[in-house]
Design an enzyme around this catalytic site. Structure first.
Site, short mmCIF file in Angstrom:
data_model
loop_
_atom_site.label_atom_id
_atom_site.label_comp_id
_atom_site.label_asym_id
_atom_site.label_seq_id
_atom_site.Cartn_x
_atom_site.Cartn_y
_atom_site.Cartn_z
N ASP A 81 7.31 -1.14 -2.80
CA ASP A 81 5.84 -1.18 -2.80
C ASP A 81 5.24 -0.30 -3.88
OD1 ASP A 81 6.76 1.08 -1.30
OD2 ASP A 81 4.77 1.29 -0.41
N GLU A 135 6.64 2.73 1.22
CA GLU A 135 6.89 4.15 0.98
C GLU A 135 5.59 4.88 0.70
OE1 GLU A 135 7.86 7.81 -1.36
OE2 GLU A 135 6.64 6.10 -1.99
#
Lengths: 369, 369
Positions: A81, A135
């Site tokens: 991400d 994350e």
């Protein structure tokens, strides 16, 4: 006539291309936190086509493992991400730099790991590749946290984890812990035309801010690495209306502490800066909102020492918190090693140097061959 | 069938009823700022039925004047609007107190003035009654401001103005001025993991807040009245994100200053508390956002002295800003005199004591007869 809904064709990642083109393809597949599905699909499909890997999908995270029976196993991990876009898409190659959302944090590192996954059919160490979601957001959504909770056996058999977070293609060892706390300063509300009937909480908060301004954070040396601590007000909030003496002022603190302190010790340390004699709790309410341990550098571990030796560069301390701490919690030594300048992470102008992409790929290939 | 729209019958105010019933009727005719139309209609209709008054409507404000050729003219003024309701409607009479939205601020005072307008067909002084809109909101919507701007001749021929704001049925003379300013404290943004690369603006703001905490506001005596000044941070705002050293902290100040200072002098005084040697402008940018003059008590004026004599009570200083300052600006001495405890204004539990309604009506009747 209403047109039938169109399902876009799944993106195809060519892991045989060079690492710069692959990074570029990853950047051009947007994957803000929570929206990693299409990228995870592409990564999963690419890895499933490689017969030397066994692949598992957990949410929008993908784990791929070799099973060669080597005496040692390492994890190579990277998150899929990115933070939200900031007019920095699509990717753009400008001489020796590849610009674009996530180029630095951390699609460059993911590209290196994907290249290794495809190229190293028989590495000298067994490898567990972990590409995970979320994350950049709250810890309970973190894909690595989910794997560690639901399928810990996928991680626990490794002797070392390399988190491919941007670290300027050098080793950044361990990481600092993080403590967040709110100090709620209390006063008494009043009309500003009769202010003496109240107590201004914002004025009272001066003592908290001055204490922070006067504080010199410590520098803690572990395994020869200096961890530089920090203590900051990251938010101050007071205000009821333009003619009202505010009765509350909330100062939010963010402390970064060396991995030699436990979260409990860090809390005692920060609380100790605001002794009750000077900051009575009924006027200054101190509440810890988050405390997360750091990770010790573990340079004495043989697997770490071997990698550091191959890379031929002095390790540096990691100052920000990263997911290496999750591996440390599992008992797996971990370090950060990846392309890109960490101070460019989350900036609209983030880029990854082409040379660092190539160097990281070469060095890890050498170490694993 | 769709029912035809119903136009409610205009409310009728009976000015011959007693002042408590009249106050109650005014409270039960809601008139939050901007919504004064129906109340202004009722006031206008009631006043137009009185042959001794000439009546003018300006927006939702109503001006009614006697024209008896008396050597002296006074203004009796009150605003029609209230702050928003807070579950305090309809009016409720509880023993000696009339509760309800605006009972204190200031429909009690408006009721007294309406009673006088109806009863005093031949007062000893000519009277200009002013019932106006939008006192509780931004000054440029204020009905008195509009009259002073568009039709100043309706006000300028008076020798004294009595603003019937709640003042506990005593004379509150003059009013303090108001100065608002922002101090924008500058720093440099950085990640909290590398805080030494930045400058924390919130920490730097400690000096501003401490300066305010250390400051003792002055007490200024004018005409024997003590005006107690005030200087407060009414808002503090800093914060970018939980892991960012904030580069800006805005401290908003609210100063109340004695009417002997001009707004310019008040600004110089407040700026002087933050000398550039200690608060360099590039780090602490000081900007005045509003400065409004107060009003001198003017107790030496014969009309004021005469009223104070009739009331037989010592004048007190008015600490909050009121529209008396607008009259002062027009050159018309003005004071606050009305029923209700000013500290109850804008509170959900506001009320007006029945005894004060009666006393204010009696005393003004005696002075004007």
């Amino acid at each position: 006539m209403t047109p039938a809904p169109v399902t876009p064709a799944p993106a195809i990642l060519d892991l045989a291309t060079d690492v710069v083109r692959l990074t570029r393809a990853l950047v051009d597949l947007p994957s803000e936190s929570g929206e990693e599905g299409p990228l995870a699909d592409a990564v999963e499909a690419a890895l499933r086509s490689l017969p030397h890997l066994s692949v598992e999908r957990i949410g929008h995270s993908v784990v791929a493992r070799t099973a060669l029976g080597r005496p040692e196993r390492v994890v190579l991990a990277g998150h899929l991400d990115t933070v939200p876009a900031a007019a920095n898409l699509p990717a753009r190659l400008d001489g020796e730099r590849l610009y674009g959302l996530g180029a630095c944090d951390m699609k460059g590192g993911v590209a290196v790991a994907l290249r290794l996954a495809a190229a190293l059919t028989a590495p000298a160490r067994d490898v567990t590749y972990v590409f995970y979601e979320c994350e950049e957001v709250e810890g309970d959504r973190n894909g690595l946290h989910r794997i560690a909770t639901e399928r810990p056996e996928l991680l626990l058999d490794a002797g070392l984890a390399i988190l491919m977070e941007p670290s300027d293609a050098g080793v950044e060892a361990g990481c600092q812990g993080v403590l967040s706390a709110d100090i709620t300063v209390r006063g008494a509300r009043a009309h500003t035309a009769r202010a003496w009937k109240g107590i201004n909480a914002a004025h009272r908060a001066a003592a908290v801010l001055q204490r922070l301004a006067d504080h010199t954070p410590e520098r803690v040396v572990i395994d020869g690495l200096e961890y530089r601590e920090g203590l900051n007000a990251v938010s101050v909030r007071a205000g009821v209306a333009g003619n009202v003496v505010p009765d509350t002022c909330v100062v939010s603190l963010n402390a970064r502490f060396a991995p030699s302190r436990s979260p409990k010790e860090a809390e005692e340390y920060v609380r100790g800066l605001f002794p009750e004699a000077m900051f009575p709790p009924e006027e200054y309410a101190f509440v810890v909102t988050e405390a997360v341990a750091g990770a010790l550098p573990g340079l004495e571990h043989p697997a770490v020492a071997s990698l550091v030796g191959v890379l031929g560069a002095e390790p540096r301390p990691k100052l920000g918190w990263t997911d290496v701490a999750r591996f440390t919690e599992l008992g797996v030594p971990a370090l950060n090693f990846g392309p890109g300048d960490p101070s460019l992470a989350h900036t609209p102008g983030e880029f990854v140097p082409v040379a660092q992409l190539a160097r990281c790929e070469e060095q890890l290939t050498a170490w694993l061959s």
